[in-house]
Design an enzyme around this catalytic site. Sequence first.
Site, PDB file in Angstrom:
ATOM      1  N   GLU A 184      42.365  51.196  38.458  1.00 49.71           N
ATOM      2  CA  GLU A 184      42.788  50.462  39.844  1.00 49.71           C
ATOM      3  C   GLU A 184      44.153  49.589  39.516  1.00 49.71           C
ATOM      4  O   GLU A 184      44.416  49.348  38.537  1.00 49.71           O
ATOM      5  CB  GLU A 184      41.856  49.178  39.975  1.00 49.71           C
ATOM      6  CG  GLU A 184      42.396  48.242  41.255  1.00 49.71           C
ATOM      7  CD  GLU A 184      41.479  46.933  41.431  1.00 49.71           C
ATOM      8  OE1 GLU A 184      41.314  46.575  42.554  1.00 49.71           O
ATOM      9  OE2 GLU A 184      40.876  46.696  40.426  1.00 49.71           O
ATOM     10  N   CYS A 188      40.286  43.959  47.710  1.00 54.44           N
ATOM     11  CA  CYS A 188      39.441  44.788  46.775  1.00 54.44           C
ATOM     12  C   CYS A 188      38.993  45.984  47.120  1.00 54.44           C
ATOM     13  O   CYS A 188      38.138  46.711  46.592  1.00 54.44           O
ATOM     14  CB  CYS A 188      38.062  43.726  46.246  1.00 54.44           C
ATOM     15  SG  CYS A 188      37.714  42.857  47.649  1.00 54.44           S
ATOM     16  N   GLY A 196      38.386  39.339  33.324  1.00 48.84           N
ATOM     17  CA  GLY A 196      37.840  37.891  33.369  1.00 48.84           C
ATOM     18  C   GLY A 196      36.275  38.008  33.802  1.00 48.84           C
ATOM     19  O   GLY A 196      35.673  37.167  33.199  1.00 48.84           O
ATOM     20  N   GLY A 197      35.764  39.030  34.669  1.00 49.76           N
ATOM     21  CA  GLY A 197      34.337  39.059  34.855  1.00 49.76           C
ATOM     22  C   GLY A 197      33.688  39.501  33.527  1.00 49.76           C
ATOM     23  O   GLY A 197      32.508  38.723  33.410  1.00 49.76           O
ATOM     24  N   GLY A 257      37.482  38.827  40.941  1.00 48.52           N
ATOM     25  CA  GLY A 257      38.868  38.690  40.309  1.00 48.52           C
ATOM     26  C   GLY A 257      39.059  39.807  39.163  1.00 48.52           C
ATOM     27  O   GLY A 257      38.238  40.980  39.649  1.00 48.52           O
ATOM     28  N   SER A 258      39.493  39.839  38.144  1.00 51.67           N
ATOM     29  CA  SER A 258      39.778  41.070  37.172  1.00 51.67           C
ATOM     30  C   SER A 258      38.255  41.527  36.560  1.00 51.67           C
ATOM     31  O   SER A 258      37.658  40.559  36.344  1.00 51.67           O
ATOM     32  CB  SER A 258      41.191  40.814  36.308  1.00 51.67           C
ATOM     33  OG  SER A 258      40.420  39.587  35.357  1.00 51.67           O
ATOM     34  N   GLU A 288      32.646  40.381  40.933  1.00 53.59           N
ATOM     35  CA  GLU A 288      33.215  41.625  41.793  1.00 53.59           C
ATOM     36  C   GLU A 288      34.410  41.826  40.938  1.00 53.59           C
ATOM     37  O   GLU A 288      35.275  40.690  40.991  1.00 53.59           O
ATOM     38  CB  GLU A 288      33.496  41.476  43.116  1.00 53.59           C
ATOM     39  CG  GLU A 288      34.141  42.341  43.949  1.00 53.59           C
ATOM     40  CD  GLU A 288      34.634  41.773  45.353  1.00 53.59           C
ATOM     41  OE1 GLU A 288      35.869  42.219  45.299  1.00 53.59           O
ATOM     42  OE2 GLU A 288      34.122  41.143  45.900  1.00 53.59           O
TER      43      GLU A 288
END
Length: 510
Positions: A392, A302, A245-246, A241-242, A265
């Site tokens: 990104e 991704c 969030g990670g 995810g983002s 990731e």
Amino acid sequence: MAIKGELLIGAESLQGGGKPFFAVEQTSGSRLGEAFHGATSEQVESALAMSWDAFQSYRETKRQERALFLERIATNILDIGNELVDRASAETGLPKGRIEAERARTVGQLRLFAAEVRNGLFQELRFDPADPDRKPLAKPDLKLRNVPLGPVAVFGSSNFPLAFSVAGGDTASALAAGCPVVVKAHSAHPGTSELVGRAIQKAVAESAFAPGVFGLLFDAGFEVGQALVADARIRAVGFTGSRRGGLALMDIASKRSRPIPVYAEMSSVNPVIIFPSAMAARGPEIAKDFISSVTLGAGQFCTNPGLVLVVDGPGVAEFTSEAASHIAEAAAQTMLTAGICDAFRRGTAKMESKSSVDVVGRGIGGTALEGQAVLFSTTGSALLEDTELQDEIFGAASLIVRCSDQAELARVLDTLEGQLTVALHIDDADTSIAHALIPRLEMLAGRLLVNGFATGVEVSPAMVHGGPFPATSDGRSTSVGTMAIYRFLRPVCYQDFPAPLTPAAFREGK
């Protein structure tokens, strides 16, 4: 198979007691019907307690039994039929053909891990016999094997409702390792998640395993996910995810009294380097394939090529013009959620506002839920001065970076964050230049590829889908391919164990 909006805890399916939320038909933005409810703290506790209890028996299941279990999951997913394809397409806006391909990949990786479990190599059994006559000290008998970590919390991703979700690579590799899994379903595709979750729950029952081997929880916010990562019974986390969030999950895990690994990731722009000879010889051909990769799946991969590095020279203008013409023909595509679409628009607007950036071309406009593809251009010196240019943008957008020479291109590479992939486009005359960059690129990314684009990720023993931070939280691992199983294992050495105490893996090869 009916979608009831229910949590799956052990052998039970039950209504969540938390806040309600609804699945959305992405192309229209309308509700799909049934309400889903987040899990209460008591329901989270129940799932965790059952998962921990199940670990005590599941961790030592025979390899053949575990392999059959993974294959049963694959069969049960296929047995759902078109209902799964229709629901996943509706909840994500992705074409049915894409969902069918993703289902095949999901089933394929489950079967791949079944084969990996059967061959037993992941245990890495090592035998170092005793030598009582060794001087000056006798040598002990030593054996080593990998053992499962414990229950794993898996977070479903937004962009792959099957392959990186409830029965995706994180779940498949954790179950293959001998770890029960508690999945926090992604709120963007809850119906799809429930259908797949029931297929796994059914496989647990068919295998006569402890019911807590698998659990599925919903949440309208963040509380359930945070509670899972903070709980002492969870021993590892799989997340796609983002970056925000990670990092949040990593922070929770690091502050536990017993910190645990979070395999997250998060962020990658996947640079593409087009070398001079290749550019001069076939720039327009590369441009066409490049734009196809940028716009594939609305750019919501991704491995989307978000950055193109070139040295100004013959063919660059033609490449840029050809890329602009192809992106102008790209139709707007429905994005996974309204929030993702809004973030894409904010990201492209921010890029366009930069004085050092030019808009090279745009795709065809669309509805409020669709992303319009866009291609930007800047210089190597501008990117060196403004690192925000390498951020990104999740969607169909990319930035061409024109460097003054190979030395500037190398400096640009040195400023980039960790990446999942780097693609090199070369002809024979470019080999020596490319060869000189390989050591840099090995430090930059987990996968290097030549004369292609990274938006296809082969599920195989040799694949690495990972990379230095922030591409992933741990660049030593992969979330795709059979090596993913090692994320959920740790080595244990057994010294001077008598036969009755020696684990069956050593005594019987099980």
